[in-house]
Design a protein around this motif. Structure first.
Motif, PDB file in Angstrom:
ATOM      1  N   GLN A   1       1.871  -5.069  -3.466  1.00 51.20           N
ATOM      2  CA  GLN A   1       1.780  -4.579  -1.825  1.00 51.20           C
ATOM      3  C   GLN A   1       2.343  -5.634  -1.041  1.00 51.20           C
ATOM      4  O   GLN A   1       3.065  -4.998   0.142  1.00 51.20           O
ATOM      5  CB  GLN A   1       0.061  -4.773  -1.779  1.00 51.20           C
TER       6      GLN A   1
ATOM      7  N   ASP B   1       1.487  -0.570  -5.759  1.00 51.00           N
ATOM      8  CA  ASP B   1       0.375  -0.784  -5.195  1.00 51.00           C
ATOM      9  C   ASP B   1       0.590  -1.007  -3.538  1.00 51.00           C
ATOM     10  O   ASP B   1       1.174  -1.674  -3.075  1.00 51.00           O
ATOM     11  CB  ASP B   1      -0.006  -2.200  -5.470  1.00 51.00           C
TER      12      ASP B   1
ATOM     13  N   THR C   1      -6.261  -1.652  -6.785  1.00 51.31           N
ATOM     14  CA  THR C   1      -5.371  -2.746  -7.090  1.00 51.31           C
ATOM     15  C   THR C   1      -6.071  -3.167  -8.590  1.00 51.31           C
ATOM     16  O   THR C   1      -5.143  -3.530  -9.573  1.00 51.31           O
ATOM     17  CB  THR C   1      -5.574  -3.909  -6.189  1.00 51.31           C
TER      18      THR C   1
END
Ligand SMILES: Nc1ncnc2c1ncn2[C@@H]1O[C@H](COP(=O)(O)OP(=O)(O)OP(=O)(O)O)[C@@H](O)[C@H]1O
Ligand SMILES: [Mg+2]
Lengths: 229, 401
Positions: free
Chosen positions: A93, A167, A48
């Motif tokens: 994410q 991500d 990340t």
């Protein structure tokens, strides 16, 4: 398209008594225009952070991040903001949709801050492309998780990015929907002519990419990281 | 396009606190404007009212009471003066006009004042304006049981030319004290927006000879309204009545006495204005507090906007704009408060004093106060905006936060 070299990011680590600890050291990584690459990495390995660096959300401590001929690592914060809006789409994410805004508004905001200006018709088209043409005025909480993910995909493509960063985009989806979402991301990027850099630890996701690289090989911080599990 | 959307969505998400805050701003802005306008207009109305006459002659007593009693038809009369005194002032070479007044009766609580017809025919109650009758009719005839009715009384009591009424004794209404005499209305005055509007005017002799009034005072008058030929005459008369004499009081100059009155009650509107300023400050503080309180809830949204490419100063601007919009909303609502409150206050002032407040009158305070509130709110938004400005994107966006 994207060339990363000698990139270093340090953070103040509580474990080291507040001393600066390297979490990213990437000697080299490059991506051609329109290319799709997946990075395989353990949790806590700095994926990340790496994507945040490329997006300019975080400032690099050393090295170069050349996107489309411009070294964003050397830019100040507000110029990085501008560069991000101009060239990068980001799929988080956790989606990070704006809960107080409708689906359409979320996508519109994805193209609001750059030089291109707002094109509502394009926002609608993108949402139709991801199969949400009938949900334009819903709020994110009124959508299923998979639908929310598709809004995030449409939003990432809103500003006609040259590079899409994803991500763990399927981390919150079940296997079937994850596969479907990934297919959509890859197709949409291909149609839009955008390169895709995706990070994941999910073998099922990684299996779909022709080009997969181990993040542990790419990222070699000088001090070993405590693995978080 | 984007900024309005961000501001609008944020206000919608915090609709309740937006409304409560805008409400308190409305109260502050409305209060401030009402206090200001009532002060401005009542002062102006009172001062203009006095300009018809330069001085008032009456019994020995307070000059203010004399002015209030004979020009504003408020308070009790300090006493009477004799016909000889009236004649003397009337014939004085420095006096242009001397209008006698006699009071002591009322009709249903509205004062009946005896006077001479010259009040209506020769006096300009304000520069260039003379009394007029509305809808025909005529002035009362001296010595007759006739009346000319002020517009406010006529409207309130539904009196018109040809109607009759029976006066009551005293300045305050007492149902048991009705006189026997019957008066006929010969005309209704056109509105003047002066205290004249709330009086029933009858010939001087009417009050003097009303049955039941003391026959020994039948030639007395309560006060004499005076127009002078020159200001120096005023100082001369002042010397004559107030310094050398001790039976009578000359209230001169009338305008200065009224201005003095406003000086004395000035603390009242200053207190009201202070209250309004405090409310304004509290309102701006609540803008600050309510936006600041919602800041932690919005951190994530702000970080997402940053991640989408919004600059720090865009975020800062959005929060300040939000505060300003709350202020503007309050300012708009403030006009509702203003008109409602002013209508009520104007009504009270009108019934009490006969002075009319123009609700629709313009004044710089009507844009200064609302704009001031918007500016104050925007200033209140700076503190939370700074907090928004500093939101760290990467940390705020990490999945655990
Ligand atoms: N601001 C920070 N201060 C201190 N440590 C940090 C900071 N940001 C990240 N780290 C550390 O850096 C490491 C990498 O974090 P990062 O979020 O990039 O991992 P990741 O590979 O994305 O993990 P996951 O797969 O679980 O999302 C972690 O050990 C984390 O604790
Ligand atoms: Mg991660």
């Amino acid at each position: 398209m994207l060339t990363v070299s000698q990139l270093v990011k340090r953070v103040a680590s509580p474990e080291a008594g507040g001393a600066a600890v390297e979490i990213v050291r990437v000697p080299e990584l490059s991506l051609a225009a329109g290319e799709q690459v997946a990075l395989r990495g353990e949790s806590g390995s700095g994926k990340t952070t790496f994507l945040h660096l490329i997006a300019g959300i975080l400032a690099a401590d050393e090295g170069k991040i050349v996107i489309d001929g411009e070294d964003v690592a050397s830019l100040g914060e507000s110029q990085r903001d501008r560069a991000r809006e101009a060239r990068i789409g980001y799929i988080f994410q956790t989606f990070n949709l704006l809960q107080g805004y409708t689906v359409l508004e979320n996508v519109v905001l994805g193209m609001s801050f750059g030089p291109g200006g707002v094109d509502r018709a394009r926002a609608r088209q993108l949402l139709e492309r991801v199969g949400l043409g009938h949900r334009l005025h819903h709020f994110p909480r009124q959508l299923s998780t998979g639908q929310q993910q598709r809004v995030a995909v449409a939003r990432a493509l809103a500003n006609r990015p040259k590079l899409v960063l994803a991500d763990e985009p399927t981390g919150n989806l079940d296997r079937t929907h994850g596969r479907e979402a990934l297919g959509l991301i890859r197709e949409a990027c291909r149609e839009a002519g955008a390169a895709l850099l995706l990070v994941s630890h999910d073998p099922d996701v990684l299996a779909q990419f022709e080009r997969v690289r181990d993040f542990a090989e790419i990222n070699q911080p000088r001090v070993p990281l405590p693995r978080a599990g | 396009m984007t900024l309005p959307l961000i501001v609008y969505r944020s206000l919608r998400q915090h609709a309740l606190s937006t409304l409560v805050t805008a409400g308190s701003i409305a109260l502050a802005a409305g209060l401030l404007m009402v206090v200001w306008m009532v002060k401005e207009q009542s002062q102006k109305a009172f001062l203009e009212t006095s300009t018809g006459f330069d001085a008032v002659l009456g019994a020995r007593g307070s000059k203010l009471q004399l002015v209030l009693n004979s020009i504003f038809h408020l308070e009790a009369s300090p006493g009477n003066i004799s016909a000889a005194d009236y004649d003397q002032i009337k014939k004085h070479p420095a006096v242009k006009a001397a209008i006698p007044l006699a009071l002591g009766d009322n009709y249903l609580g509205y004062r009946i004042v005896g006077t001479a017809e010259e009040l209506f025919t020769t006096v300009e109650y304000s520069p260039g304006k003379r009394y007029q009758l509305q809808g025909g009719g005529r002035w009362f005839a001296a010595g007759q049981r006739e009346a000319v009715v002020g517009s406010f009384v006529a409207a309130r009591l539904g009196l018109k030319a040809g109607d009759t009424f029976q006066p009551y004794h005293g300045l305050a209404f007492d149902a048991k004290a009705q006189h026997e005499e019957v008066y006929t209305v010969t005309g209704v005055l056109a509105p003047t927006n002066t205290p004249t509007d709330k009086v029933l005017w009858i010939p001087l002799s009417g009050i003097q000879t009303m049955k039941g009034h003391d026959p020994r005072t039948a030639t007395d008058v309560s006060a004499v309204l005076i127009q002078l030929r020159s200001p120096t005459a005023g100082f001369m008369l002042d010397l004559m009545y107030n310094k050398q004499g001790n039976r009578l009081t000359l209230a001169y100059p009338v305008a200065a006495i009224i201005a003095d009155l406003f000086g004395k009650i000035g603390w009242f509107d200053r207190v009201l204005a202070l209250v309004a300023y405090l409310v304004a400050l509290v309102a701006a503080g609540s803008v600050l507090a309510s936006i600041y309180a919602s800041m932690s809830a919005r951190r994530r949204d702000l970080a997402i906007l940053r991640a989408l490419g919004a600059r720090r100063r865009t975020i800062f601007g959005a929060v300040v704009a939000e505060a300003a919009v709350i202020g503007a909303l309050g300012a708009v609502l403030g006009f509702a408060v203003y008109f409602g409150l002013l209508a009520a206050v104007a009504n009270v002032i009108r019934t009490q004093t006969g002075v009319t407040i123009d609700i629709l009158a313009g004044h710089p305070v009507l844009w200064i106060a609302p704009l001031g509130m918007v500016a104050l709110c925007a200033a209140g938004g700076v503190v939370p905006a700074l907090k928004a400005y500093r939101v760290p994107v990467a940390e705020t966006l990490s999945p655990t936060s």
